[in-house]
Design a protein around this motif. Structure first.
Motif, PDB file in Angstrom:
ATOM      1  N   GLN A  66     -13.348  11.539   2.478  1.00  0.00           N
ATOM      2  CA  GLN A  66     -14.070  12.214   1.388  1.00  0.00           C
ATOM      3  C   GLN A  66     -13.258  12.186   0.103  1.00  0.00           C
ATOM      4  O   GLN A  66     -13.804  12.148  -0.987  1.00  0.00           O
ATOM      5  CB  GLN A  66     -14.412  13.658   1.788  1.00  0.00           C
ATOM      6  CG  GLN A  66     -15.691  13.707   2.598  1.00  0.00           C
ATOM      7  CD  GLN A  66     -15.835  14.963   3.445  1.00  0.00           C
ATOM      8  OE1 GLN A  66     -14.880  15.715   3.618  1.00  0.00           O
ATOM      9  NE2 GLN A  66     -17.022  15.182   3.993  1.00  0.00           N
ATOM     10  N   ALA A  67     -11.930  12.167   0.246  1.00  0.00           N
ATOM     11  CA  ALA A  67     -11.062  12.137  -0.949  1.00  0.00           C
ATOM     12  C   ALA A  67     -10.793  10.691  -1.412  1.00  0.00           C
ATOM     13  O   ALA A  67     -10.015  10.477  -2.342  1.00  0.00           O
ATOM     14  CB  ALA A  67      -9.748  12.838  -0.626  1.00  0.00           C
ATOM     15  N   GLY A  68     -11.423   9.723  -0.769  1.00  0.00           N
ATOM     16  CA  GLY A  68     -11.279   8.329  -1.216  1.00  0.00           C
ATOM     17  C   GLY A  68     -10.072   7.610  -0.639  1.00  0.00           C
ATOM     18  O   GLY A  68      -9.643   6.582  -1.179  1.00  0.00           O
ATOM     19  N   LEU A  69      -9.522   8.120   0.468  1.00  0.00           N
ATOM     20  CA  LEU A  69      -8.329   7.499   1.057  1.00  0.00           C
ATOM     21  C   LEU A  69      -8.689   6.738   2.332  1.00  0.00           C
ATOM     22  O   LEU A  69      -9.470   7.236   3.157  1.00  0.00           O
ATOM     23  CB  LEU A  69      -7.293   8.582   1.393  1.00  0.00           C
ATOM     24  CG  LEU A  69      -6.840   9.438   0.209  1.00  0.00           C
ATOM     25  CD1 LEU A  69      -5.974  10.611   0.689  1.00  0.00           C
ATOM     26  CD2 LEU A  69      -6.066   8.592  -0.797  1.00  0.00           C
ATOM     27  N   GLY A 115       4.305  -4.350   3.666  1.00  0.00           N
ATOM     28  CA  GLY A 115       2.906  -4.118   3.312  1.00  0.00           C
ATOM     29  C   GLY A 115       2.611  -2.660   3.006  1.00  0.00           C
ATOM     30  O   GLY A 115       1.595  -2.346   2.393  1.00  0.00           O
ATOM     31  N   TYR A 116       3.510  -1.787   3.432  1.00  0.00           N
ATOM     32  CA  TYR A 116       3.314  -0.349   3.221  1.00  0.00           C
ATOM     33  C   TYR A 116       4.611   0.255   2.700  1.00  0.00           C
ATOM     34  O   TYR A 116       5.704  -0.148   3.110  1.00  0.00           O
ATOM     35  CB  TYR A 116       3.001   0.366   4.545  1.00  0.00           C
ATOM     36  CG  TYR A 116       1.740  -0.075   5.253  1.00  0.00           C
ATOM     37  CD1 TYR A 116       0.581   0.696   5.197  1.00  0.00           C
ATOM     38  CD2 TYR A 116       1.725  -1.247   6.012  1.00  0.00           C
ATOM     39  CE1 TYR A 116      -0.575   0.310   5.874  1.00  0.00           C
ATOM     40  CE2 TYR A 116       0.573  -1.642   6.685  1.00  0.00           C
ATOM     41  CZ  TYR A 116      -0.562  -0.859   6.615  1.00  0.00           C
ATOM     42  OH  TYR A 116      -1.693  -1.249   7.290  1.00  0.00           O
ATOM     43  N   VAL A 154      -1.281   8.079  -2.842  1.00  0.00           N
ATOM     44  CA  VAL A 154      -1.338   7.148  -1.711  1.00  0.00           C
ATOM     45  C   VAL A 154      -2.706   6.474  -1.599  1.00  0.00           C
ATOM     46  O   VAL A 154      -3.727   7.013  -2.022  1.00  0.00           O
ATOM     47  CB  VAL A 154      -0.998   7.855  -0.372  1.00  0.00           C
ATOM     48  CG1 VAL A 154       0.428   8.367  -0.395  1.00  0.00           C
ATOM     49  CG2 VAL A 154      -1.982   8.975  -0.055  1.00  0.00           C
ATOM     50  N   ASP A 155      -2.673   5.280  -0.999  1.00  0.00           N
ATOM     51  CA  ASP A 155      -3.903   4.525  -0.712  1.00  0.00           C
ATOM     52  C   ASP A 155      -4.432   4.857   0.670  1.00  0.00           C
ATOM     53  O   ASP A 155      -5.631   4.810   0.915  1.00  0.00           O
ATOM     54  CB  ASP A 155      -3.604   3.010  -0.695  1.00  0.00           C
ATOM     55  CG  ASP A 155      -3.015   2.502  -1.982  1.00  0.00           C
ATOM     56  OD1 ASP A 155      -3.761   2.420  -2.966  1.00  0.00           O
ATOM     57  OD2 ASP A 155      -1.798   2.174  -1.996  1.00  0.00           O
ATOM     58  N   VAL A 156      -3.518   5.132   1.598  1.00  0.00           N
ATOM     59  CA  VAL A 156      -3.903   5.193   3.005  1.00  0.00           C
ATOM     60  C   VAL A 156      -3.059   6.243   3.722  1.00  0.00           C
ATOM     61  O   VAL A 156      -1.871   6.426   3.415  1.00  0.00           O
ATOM     62  CB  VAL A 156      -3.764   3.793   3.663  1.00  0.00           C
ATOM     63  CG1 VAL A 156      -2.418   3.153   3.411  1.00  0.00           C
ATOM     64  CG2 VAL A 156      -4.039   3.834   5.171  1.00  0.00           C
ATOM     65  N   VAL A 157      -3.703   6.922   4.681  1.00  0.00           N
ATOM     66  CA  VAL A 157      -3.041   7.978   5.453  1.00  0.00           C
ATOM     67  C   VAL A 157      -3.137   7.638   6.938  1.00  0.00           C
ATOM     68  O   VAL A 157      -4.227   7.331   7.434  1.00  0.00           O
ATOM     69  CB  VAL A 157      -3.734   9.339   5.210  1.00  0.00           C
ATOM     70  CG1 VAL A 157      -3.090  10.433   6.063  1.00  0.00           C
ATOM     71  CG2 VAL A 157      -3.685   9.717   3.737  1.00  0.00           C
ATOM     72  N   LEU A 164       0.844  -1.191   0.000  1.00  0.00           N
ATOM     73  CA  LEU A 164       0.000   0.000   0.000  1.00  0.00           C
ATOM     74  C   LEU A 164       0.878   1.239   0.000  1.00  0.00           C
ATOM     75  O   LEU A 164       1.867   1.307   0.736  1.00  0.00           O
ATOM     76  CB  LEU A 164      -0.888  -0.003   1.247  1.00  0.00           C
ATOM     77  CG  LEU A 164      -1.834  -1.202   1.348  1.00  0.00           C
ATOM     78  CD1 LEU A 164      -2.463  -1.276   2.740  1.00  0.00           C
ATOM     79  CD2 LEU A 164      -2.918  -1.121   0.278  1.00  0.00           C
ATOM     80  N   ARG A 165       0.506   2.213  -0.822  1.00  0.00           N
ATOM     81  CA  ARG A 165       1.229   3.493  -0.807  1.00  0.00           C
ATOM     82  C   ARG A 165       0.672   4.301   0.376  1.00  0.00           C
ATOM     83  O   ARG A 165      -0.541   4.494   0.491  1.00  0.00           O
ATOM     84  CB  ARG A 165       1.031   4.211  -2.143  1.00  0.00           C
ATOM     85  CG  ARG A 165       1.707   3.467  -3.299  1.00  0.00           C
ATOM     86  CD  ARG A 165       1.617   4.225  -4.612  1.00  0.00           C
ATOM     87  NE  ARG A 165       0.259   4.337  -5.085  1.00  0.00           N
ATOM     88  CZ  ARG A 165      -0.383   3.407  -5.820  1.00  0.00           C
ATOM     89  NH1 ARG A 165       0.244   2.298  -6.187  1.00  0.00           N
ATOM     90  NH2 ARG A 165      -1.634   3.593  -6.202  1.00  0.00           N
ATOM     91  N   TRP A 166       1.589   4.732   1.226  1.00  0.00           N
ATOM     92  CA  TRP A 166       1.193   5.192   2.565  1.00  0.00           C
ATOM     93  C   TRP A 166       1.734   6.596   2.835  1.00  0.00           C
ATOM     94  O   TRP A 166       2.877   6.916   2.454  1.00  0.00           O
ATOM     95  CB  TRP A 166       1.776   4.184   3.574  1.00  0.00           C
ATOM     96  CG  TRP A 166       1.552   4.471   5.016  1.00  0.00           C
ATOM     97  CD1 TRP A 166       0.372   4.790   5.619  1.00  0.00           C
ATOM     98  CD2 TRP A 166       2.546   4.436   6.052  1.00  0.00           C
ATOM     99  NE1 TRP A 166       0.572   4.935   6.979  1.00  0.00           N
ATOM    100  CE2 TRP A 166       1.885   4.723   7.265  1.00  0.00           C
ATOM    101  CE3 TRP A 166       3.914   4.166   6.087  1.00  0.00           C
ATOM    102  CZ2 TRP A 166       2.555   4.770   8.490  1.00  0.00           C
ATOM    103  CZ3 TRP A 166       4.578   4.209   7.296  1.00  0.00           C
ATOM    104  CH2 TRP A 166       3.899   4.505   8.486  1.00  0.00           C
ATOM    105  N   ALA A 167       0.914   7.406   3.517  1.00  0.00           N
ATOM    106  CA  ALA A 167       1.360   8.745   3.965  1.00  0.00           C
ATOM    107  C   ALA A 167       1.080   8.891   5.449  1.00  0.00           C
ATOM    108  O   ALA A 167       0.201   8.225   5.992  1.00  0.00           O
ATOM    109  CB  ALA A 167       0.599   9.828   3.196  1.00  0.00           C
TER     110      ALA A 167
END
Ligand code: NAD
Length: 390
Positions: free
Chosen positions: A106-109, A38-39, A85-88, A12-15
């Protein structure tokens, strides 16, 4: 046993928002997330001080152009990219959780947010509905609840090895705030101000860990009534508390006693859990996280060690280090991040069947913590009165 092999379709692309150089909890998140591949940490708004956040991000390998000045710029920049990113993860003071979580969803993350999740159950319910509509995951990070011996306790209770549960005794105390707050750092300042901490200090800061972990071990038991007595020994912290005692009545007749304090001068014991049944008791503490005390009435006490083949499958399956080698907080965070990654992966694939049975600390776990806090405050504000758990 977990050995680092990938258990999801793709990393997962992560921030991260917060959790930079000046944050206490940020490294725990990275310790958990970056363990199993995984991230991939590719973006961040790591600090209120944007320059310091950028410098920090670059120093841990994030491209300078993906170190943003704030979470709004992060969302705008990342959602505009094909490889965004996929997840924050949100590792900022409590009062920012609701607004940042909502904006990300709301932004789909997907979101992984710190506890206490939000200020009110109403906010939790609203965000749960938003996440459901969007098909997104909200994970919550209760540090030690990925530890194999926590899940050993749950498995032993489930098998009936303790008999009927009668007493739940929980303690999370330290003495770091025994003195006054003159010259205190930012982390103490925001924790002791209701505008930034929310309706509680130590109850939310450390008590929610006790409550959630006890729910993992005793999922069949619900609190029916509670009494909370809270006090600020350092008066400038009022109306928030630096010390609290909570008595709880459970729906099976069990009795609970919970003590949280940040003014337990000199104490470094941190967390301690004791579950007493009609036949036997279990005791676990993060002072010796790789040992579980199992005491059967009328028999010599036993110490169970993590990773040993005599443990239950639920515990062995999530062990990482193997017996003999201490397994602790970082390993637990890795399990929590792995479980949340599996949930996100399933949500991205639309695999609702997997999500139905998959254990991970999600928005319900965050909501229950906030619900418990609301009840504690209601009882305390009524003069430490017994109240029905709402
Ligand atoms: P902290 O005060 O040490 O650090 C907060 C960091 O967030 C700072 O670096 C600050 O610059 C940054 N920040 C603040 N607002 C920001 C914003 N809008 N955008 C980007 N960065 C921002 O706090 P902490 O102790 O790290 O706690 C952060 C959160 O983590 C709290 O909710 C706390 O309850 C929780 N926490 C959880 C655990 C756990 O075991 N799960 C442990 C410690 C803290």
């Amino acid at each position: 046993m977990i050995n680092g092999e990938r258990l999801i379709s793709r990393p997962l692309r992560w921030a991260m928002v917060g959790g930079g150089r000046t944050g206490q909890v940020g490294y725990k998140h990275r310790t958990g997330a970056l363990r199993d591949g995984g991230y991939q940490l590719v973006a961040g708004a790591f600090d209120l001080d944007a320059e310091m956040g950028r410098d920090f991000g670059v120093n841990i390998g994030v491209a300078a152009e993906r170190c943003y000045q704030d979470y709004k710029a992060l969302i705008a920049g990342e959602t505009a990219r094909e490889d965004g990113v996929d997840v924050v993860s949100i590792a900022t003071p409590n009062f920012t959780h609701y607004e940042i979580t909502k904006a990300c969803l709301q932004a789909g993350l997907h979101v992984i947010c710190e506890k206490p999740l939000f200020f009110t159950v109403a906010e939790c319910d609203e965000v749960a509905r938003l996440a459901e509509q969007k098909g997104l995951i909200v994970g919550v990070t209760y540090g030690y609840t990925g530890h194999p011996l926590v899940h050993q306790m749950a498995a032993m209770v489930k098998k009936g090895m303790l008999g009927d549960i009668r007493i739940v005794d929980l303690q999370y105390t330290h003495g770091f705030n025994a003195g006054d707050d003159v010259g205190a750092g930012e982390a103490v300042k925001w924790r002791t101000n209701p505008r930034t901490a929310g309706p509680t200090f130590v109850l939310g800061d450390i008590g929610t860990h006790l409550y959630y972990l006890s729910q993992i071990v005793l999922p069949h038991m619900k609190v029916e009534r509670l009494l909370c007595d809270r006090k600020a020994f350092i008066p400038t912290r009022a109306p928030l508390e630096d010390h609290a005692t909570v008595l709880m009545h459970y729906d099976n007749g069990a009795r609970g006693r919970l003590w949280v304090s940040s003014v337990n001068a000199g104490n470094m014991g941190s967390q301690r859990y004791r579950f007493v049944g009609s036949k036997a008791s279990l005791e676990w503490s993060d002072s010796h996280p790789d040992q579980l005390i199992y005491e059967v009435q009328g028999e010599p006490g036993r110490i169970l060690h993590h990773g040993m083949p005599y443990l239950e499958q639920e515990s062995l399956a999530i062990d990482r280090m193997g017996a003999l080698h201490t397994e602790g907080l970082g390993d637990s965070w890795s399990n929590i991040y792995l479980w949340i990654a599996q949930a996100i992966d399933a949500a991205n694939r639309g695999d609702r069947a997997f999500l139905k049975t998959h254990h991970y600390p999600g928005i319900a776990a965050g909501t229950e913590g906030v619900r418990w806090l609301e009840n504690c405050v209601r009882s305390a504000d009524a003069g430490a009165a017994w109240i029905d758990f709402a």
